[in-house]
Design a protein around this motif. Structure first.
Motif, PDB file in Angstrom:
ATOM      1  N   LEU A 150     -11.936  15.921  -8.957  1.00  0.00           N
ATOM      2  CA  LEU A 150     -10.684  15.257  -8.613  1.00  0.00           C
ATOM      3  C   LEU A 150     -10.531  13.938  -9.368  1.00  0.00           C
ATOM      4  O   LEU A 150      -9.448  13.623  -9.867  1.00  0.00           O
ATOM      5  CB  LEU A 150     -10.615  15.015  -7.098  1.00  0.00           C
ATOM      6  CG  LEU A 150      -9.363  14.309  -6.592  1.00  0.00           C
ATOM      7  CD1 LEU A 150      -8.118  15.128  -6.912  1.00  0.00           C
ATOM      8  CD2 LEU A 150      -9.466  14.044  -5.111  1.00  0.00           C
ATOM      9  N   ALA A 151     -11.615  13.183  -9.469  1.00  0.00           N
ATOM     10  CA  ALA A 151     -11.559  11.906 -10.180  1.00  0.00           C
ATOM     11  C   ALA A 151     -11.217  12.114 -11.652  1.00  0.00           C
ATOM     12  O   ALA A 151     -10.404  11.365 -12.223  1.00  0.00           O
ATOM     13  CB  ALA A 151     -12.885  11.171 -10.047  1.00  0.00           C
ATOM     14  N   ASN A 152     -11.811  13.131 -12.268  1.00  0.00           N
ATOM     15  CA  ASN A 152     -11.516  13.407 -13.677  1.00  0.00           C
ATOM     16  C   ASN A 152     -10.084  13.886 -13.869  1.00  0.00           C
ATOM     17  O   ASN A 152      -9.433  13.545 -14.858  1.00  0.00           O
ATOM     18  CB  ASN A 152     -12.501  14.430 -14.235  1.00  0.00           C
ATOM     19  CG  ASN A 152     -13.885  13.846 -14.418  1.00  0.00           C
ATOM     20  OD1 ASN A 152     -14.063  12.630 -14.355  1.00  0.00           O
ATOM     21  ND2 ASN A 152     -14.859  14.692 -14.638  1.00  0.00           N
ATOM     22  N   LYS A 153      -9.577  14.679 -12.936  1.00  0.00           N
ATOM     23  CA  LYS A 153      -8.188  15.116 -13.031  1.00  0.00           C
ATOM     24  C   LYS A 153      -7.242  13.928 -12.935  1.00  0.00           C
ATOM     25  O   LYS A 153      -6.257  13.854 -13.659  1.00  0.00           O
ATOM     26  CB  LYS A 153      -7.866  16.140 -11.936  1.00  0.00           C
ATOM     27  CG  LYS A 153      -8.477  17.491 -12.209  1.00  0.00           C
ATOM     28  CD  LYS A 153      -8.090  18.497 -11.177  1.00  0.00           C
ATOM     29  CE  LYS A 153      -8.717  19.845 -11.510  1.00  0.00           C
ATOM     30  NZ  LYS A 153      -8.317  20.899 -10.594  1.00  0.00           N
ATOM     31  N   ARG A 154      -7.558  12.980 -12.080  1.00  0.00           N
ATOM     32  CA  ARG A 154      -6.716  11.790 -11.968  1.00  0.00           C
ATOM     33  C   ARG A 154      -6.766  10.948 -13.231  1.00  0.00           C
ATOM     34  O   ARG A 154      -5.755  10.382 -13.643  1.00  0.00           O
ATOM     35  CB  ARG A 154      -7.133  10.968 -10.749  1.00  0.00           C
ATOM     36  CG  ARG A 154      -6.702  11.613  -9.456  1.00  0.00           C
ATOM     37  CD  ARG A 154      -7.113  10.808  -8.259  1.00  0.00           C
ATOM     38  NE  ARG A 154      -6.583  11.419  -7.047  1.00  0.00           N
ATOM     39  CZ  ARG A 154      -6.977  11.110  -5.835  1.00  0.00           C
ATOM     40  NH1 ARG A 154      -7.912  10.201  -5.644  1.00  0.00           N
ATOM     41  NH2 ARG A 154      -6.437  11.716  -4.797  1.00  0.00           N
ATOM     42  N   LEU A 155      -7.939  10.854 -13.869  1.00  0.00           N
ATOM     43  CA  LEU A 155      -8.048  10.118 -15.128  1.00  0.00           C
ATOM     44  C   LEU A 155      -7.173  10.750 -16.208  1.00  0.00           C
ATOM     45  O   LEU A 155      -6.458  10.057 -16.934  1.00  0.00           O
ATOM     46  CB  LEU A 155      -9.501  10.077 -15.604  1.00  0.00           C
ATOM     47  CG  LEU A 155     -10.450   9.128 -14.903  1.00  0.00           C
ATOM     48  CD1 LEU A 155     -11.879   9.367 -15.371  1.00  0.00           C
ATOM     49  CD2 LEU A 155     -10.040   7.699 -15.164  1.00  0.00           C
ATOM     50  N   MET A 175     -10.605  12.776 -23.706  1.00  0.00           N
ATOM     51  CA  MET A 175      -9.886  13.551 -22.700  1.00  0.00           C
ATOM     52  C   MET A 175     -10.514  14.936 -22.520  1.00  0.00           C
ATOM     53  O   MET A 175     -10.657  15.419 -21.393  1.00  0.00           O
ATOM     54  CB  MET A 175      -8.414  13.701 -23.085  1.00  0.00           C
ATOM     55  CG  MET A 175      -7.599  12.448 -22.968  1.00  0.00           C
ATOM     56  SD  MET A 175      -7.508  11.829 -21.288  1.00  0.00           S
ATOM     57  CE  MET A 175      -8.385  10.297 -21.449  1.00  0.00           C
ATOM     58  N   ILE A 176     -10.897  15.574 -23.616  1.00  0.00           N
ATOM     59  CA  ILE A 176     -11.509  16.903 -23.527  1.00  0.00           C
ATOM     60  C   ILE A 176     -12.857  16.810 -22.827  1.00  0.00           C
ATOM     61  O   ILE A 176     -13.195  17.645 -21.978  1.00  0.00           O
ATOM     62  CB  ILE A 176     -11.631  17.536 -24.928  1.00  0.00           C
ATOM     63  CG1 ILE A 176     -10.242  17.819 -25.495  1.00  0.00           C
ATOM     64  CG2 ILE A 176     -12.456  18.816 -24.871  1.00  0.00           C
ATOM     65  CD1 ILE A 176     -10.226  18.233 -26.938  1.00  0.00           C
ATOM     66  N   THR A 177     -13.641  15.782 -23.142  1.00  0.00           N
ATOM     67  CA  THR A 177     -14.943  15.609 -22.502  1.00  0.00           C
ATOM     68  C   THR A 177     -14.782  15.386 -21.003  1.00  0.00           C
ATOM     69  O   THR A 177     -15.541  15.937 -20.196  1.00  0.00           O
ATOM     70  CB  THR A 177     -15.702  14.427 -23.132  1.00  0.00           C
ATOM     71  OG1 THR A 177     -15.839  14.669 -24.539  1.00  0.00           O
ATOM     72  CG2 THR A 177     -17.068  14.263 -22.513  1.00  0.00           C
ATOM     73  N   ILE A 178     -13.800  14.590 -20.617  1.00  0.00           N
ATOM     74  CA  ILE A 178     -13.541  14.358 -19.192  1.00  0.00           C
ATOM     75  C   ILE A 178     -13.124  15.662 -18.514  1.00  0.00           C
ATOM     76  O   ILE A 178     -13.564  15.973 -17.404  1.00  0.00           O
ATOM     77  CB  ILE A 178     -12.461  13.275 -19.005  1.00  0.00           C
ATOM     78  CG1 ILE A 178     -13.014  11.908 -19.391  1.00  0.00           C
ATOM     79  CG2 ILE A 178     -11.937  13.247 -17.579  1.00  0.00           C
ATOM     80  CD1 ILE A 178     -11.964  10.820 -19.467  1.00  0.00           C
ATOM     81  N   ALA A 179     -12.300  16.459 -19.186  1.00  0.00           N
ATOM     82  CA  ALA A 179     -11.762  17.689 -18.587  1.00  0.00           C
ATOM     83  C   ALA A 179     -12.800  18.798 -18.476  1.00  0.00           C
ATOM     84  O   ALA A 179     -12.576  19.779 -17.753  1.00  0.00           O
ATOM     85  CB  ALA A 179     -10.573  18.183 -19.389  1.00  0.00           C
TER      86      ALA A 179
END
Length: 113
Positions: free
Chosen positions: A57-62, A48-52
């Motif tokens: 927008l796609a990462n926020k939705r994930l 989650m931290i790596t995605i953030a």
């Protein structure tokens, strides 16, 4: 690989438990749990931290789909991820604390570094 441990729970219960534990870890900064659960939570929290770290927008939705509280998701993008921008991984630390009194399960504290 995350999700390979069954943790003695049906799939839906296990997923809900891990989502809640990741949310609490990101909210509070540390939680106390068993070692096997801590290892699963570490894997998911670091993902989650790596995605953030890249706020598209796609990462926020994930992240919003996985983290159960919207305020924690916002905190993840605004405070936690920028703190780890120069770090390639290893955002969580597991410290073993000994056996639990009731059933002698190996306990650990997982914290954000």
């Amino acid at each position: 690989m995350p999700g390979t441990r069954k943790l003695g729970r049906p799939a839906a219960h296990r997923t809900a438990m891990l989502r809640a534990m990741v949310t609490f870890l990101l909210e509070k900064g540390r939680i106390e749990t068993t070692v096997t659960r801590a290892k699963e939570v570490r894997s998911l929290a670091e993902k989650m931290i790596t995605i953030a770290k890249e706020p598209t927008l796609a990462n926020k939705r994930l992240v919003y789909a996985f983290v159960t509280k919207e305020s924690v998701s916002k905190k993840l993008f605004d405070e936690i991820a920028p703190k780890y921008m120069d770090r390639k991984g290893g955002y969580c630390r597991i410290i073993k604390t000994g056996a639990r009194r009731g059933d002698a399960a190996e306990m650990a504290i997982i914290t954000l570094v």
